[in-house]
Enzyme design. Sequence first.
Site, mmCIF file in Angstrom:
data_model
loop_
_atom_site.group_PDB
_atom_site.id
_atom_site.type_symbol
_atom_site.label_atom_id
_atom_site.label_comp_id
_atom_site.label_asym_id
_atom_site.label_seq_id
_atom_site.Cartn_x
_atom_site.Cartn_y
_atom_site.Cartn_z
ATOM 1 N N LYS A 73 0.874 -1.171 0.000
ATOM 2 C CA LYS A 73 0.000 0.000 0.000
ATOM 3 C C LYS A 73 0.913 1.224 0.000
ATOM 4 C CE LYS A 73 -3.881 1.874 2.750
ATOM 5 N NZ LYS A 73 -4.706 1.651 3.973
ATOM 6 N N SER A 81 -9.545 1.484 3.157
ATOM 7 C CA SER A 81 -8.780 2.287 2.233
ATOM 8 C C SER A 81 -7.738 1.494 1.444
ATOM 9 C CB SER A 81 -8.063 3.414 2.980
ATOM 10 O OG SER A 81 -7.139 2.884 3.917
ATOM 11 N N SER A 114 -9.599 -0.664 7.329
ATOM 12 C CA SER A 114 -8.952 -0.686 6.023
ATOM 13 C C SER A 114 -8.187 -1.943 5.642
ATOM 14 C CB SER A 114 -8.039 0.537 5.879
ATOM 15 O OG SER A 114 -8.828 1.707 5.885
#
Length: 551
Positions: free
Chosen positions: A99, A174, A198
């Site tokens: 990420k 997210s 997330s």
Amino acid sequence: MYSAVLVLACLLSAACCQSTGFDSREATIDSVHHSLFSGLHSCRNVVSSFVSRIEATNSQINAIITLNPAALSTADDLDDLLSAGNATGALFCIPVLLKDNYDTFDMPTTGASLALAGSQPSVDGPAVAALRRAGAVILGKANLHELALEGLSVSSLGGQTVNPYDSTRTPGGSSGGSGAAVAASFAVWATGTDTVNSLRSPASANSLFSIRPTRGLISRAGVIPISYTQDTIGPIARTVKDVAIALTVMASVGFDPTDNATALVPASSVGIDYAASLTTSTLAGKRLGVLNGFYNRTAGNETTPVNAAMDALLSRLRTAGAILVPINETIYNATAIAAALDTQRFEYRELMDAYLSSPALGGAHPATLTDLYATNSTGANGSFLVIPAEYEYVTTALSSSTANTTYASVQQGIRNLTLALQATFTRNQLDAIVYPEQKNLVVKLGARSQSGRNGILAALTGFPVVTVPAGFSEASEEAPVGVPIGMEILGRPWGERELLSMAYQVERLTRVRRAPALAREFVEARAYEEVPIITPNRGNTPAAYPVGTLG
Ligand SMILES: *[C@@H]1O[C@H](CO)[C@@H](O)[C@H](O)[C@H]1NC(C)=O
Ligand SMILES: *[C@@H]1O[C@H](CO)[C@@H](O)[C@H](O)[C@H]1NC(C)=O
Ligand SMILES: *[C@@H]1O[C@H](CO)[C@@H](O)[C@H](O)[C@H]1NC(C)=O
Ligand SMILES: *[C@@H]1O[C@H](CO)[C@@H](O)[C@H](O)[C@H]1NC(C)=O
Ligand SMILES: *[C@@H]1O[C@H](CO)[C@@H](O)[C@H](O)[C@H]1NC(C)=O
Ligand SMILES: *[C@@H]1O[C@H](CO)[C@@H](O)[C@H](O)[C@H]1NC(C)=O
Ligand SMILES: *[C@@H]1O[C@H](CO)[C@@H](O)[C@H](O)[C@H]1NC(C)=O
Ligand SMILES: *[C@@H]1O[C@H](CO)[C@@H](O)[C@H](O)[C@H]1NC(C)=O
Ligand SMILES: *[C@@H]1O[C@H](CO)[C@@H](O)[C@H](O)[C@H]1NC(C)=O
Ligand SMILES: CC(=O)N[C@H]1CO[C@H](CO)[C@@H](O)[C@@H]1O
């Protein structure tokens, strides 16, 4: 007839068969290692096959921000070790996506925000360094909801990531770039972060497994922060075993003075090999609390498929010997808990200012959170999604702090909730608590928020959660294999070993995960001179999210 002859020729010709590349579809750590150690494929071939799959299909889901230009040369170095008989490390030659809020010395770390497009850490975050030590190939960076502040996975730098199962829906968030990428076999697994939902929402929305570990188990240093109380980091993968191997490596960082929460890890949780302890337990006699307040039982197109999948899954677990204990306490209301006790509005600015002003952070970047959101009409560099206006807690964070008197009572409320949760476990003699990650299907592109998620309970109490695939909605034209639905299994602090074993049993019993249609085809690995450049598609940002500066 001609093709039949070709197939026969291929079967008979060793040269032809050797040219058939590694198959990245649904590859696991074990399957990659089998290919490498049996001499079937080189590390370069393994890495090339993932890069080729990304090249072939990323335009459909827009999950990638950057590919690592060094990925192939790293693979070559690992091939040298392999031929020297010196291949070690639990993640030897395992392609991993990060990420893009994990610091990397060799790629910018942007939080998917144009405002941080030039931000270049001089060192890896400790968890990333641990991955490299274990032999992982960092393939690149995945899109996220801008700065990890919502769950739609749309950003000013990366545009909108699209759900690989349904091109009309978001991939959760997210960590939605990570989730979509792993579902589409762009990597063996990926990292995520979790401040409220997330690591779990993208697993739920992409038929994947993830773990949000107990706060403190993995150092959060070198990751773009939001909340000291709520932030955690962890892996998202296609199998429980891969989650367990990845967790073992990430937790190997151990005590880190730059994240004081790592001092909380008890001696009994230091140095656990989570993968080695997977096979021991069964579901027979396991007491699972079912949080009825975390369902939306009002029938509707978006809720009924979730309720049906959860009911069917839990009924299978009951048949396998699990004891389901209904928990009806009214305190378990995710909306009310989030409204009263979320800490982001108090903690964000102080942590972000510390991150942005660290001497280890190079490249052009704003020096403070206030600067990041300051109007900057001088160029595209100050652009961001209209976030402070969109999210009340970010607007508040720009002025509020941990010195706010409300913060102390919020922290007291969290202590109360944590004790209430321990009491629910003890009173009902529970091994775990289960509920859908999201009360409704993952929302459509263009929605203003990822509504209906239940992540707040673990986020505030710091209890660990493993998310597992629970089922799918019915197949439709938009969603040829259905929209994925996920279940959270929440355990007591430091119960990762038991939780993962339980998830492993659920996985073996139910075999829910399916690959999305777009990842069905075999993609032949290209012979690369260089890693190709993948450019995110900012143009696919829904109209609801204009990129601009705050006036
Ligand atoms: C094996 O690799 C390790 C670390 O990469 C290195 O220190 C060692 O010298 C290597 N041994 C051989 C026999 O190549
Ligand atoms: C732990 O670290 C946080 C963030 O760096 C800091 O705000 C806090 O004061 C520290 N706590 C203690 C008890 O040192
Ligand atoms: C529950 O689901 C119904 C039907 O889908 C929906 O109209 C309602 O807004 C949902 N309630 C909440 C609190 O999300
Ligand atoms: C629910 O789904 C049905 C069948 O796909 C569709 O006809 C109907 O319009 C949908 N209802 C809503 C409120 O979206
Ligand atoms: C808890 O709620 C469920 C469903 O909402 C209901 O079937 C059950 O009877 C309730 N149990 C108790 C003890 O109230
Ligand atoms: C949960 O809390 C919200 C916000 O406080 C409230 O509107 C809702 O009615 C509550 N739900 C239940 C089932 O009590
Ligand atoms: C605004 O943009 C200019 C030119 O790109 C840059 O020098 C300045 O640092 C930016 N200001 C902020 C607050 O980002
Ligand atoms: C303190 O926190 C409350 C609740 O979030 C907020 O409304 C208020 O504006 C904050 N006060 C200051 C001085 O930041
Ligand atoms: C926490 O619990 C204590 C004892 O029950 C109570 O007095 C206090 O009001 C609670 N605080 C919050 C913020 O919920
Ligand atoms: C810090 C930053 O975002 N720099 C970028 C500013 O914009 C130019 C042109 O668009 C980029 O090249 C920089 O990287």
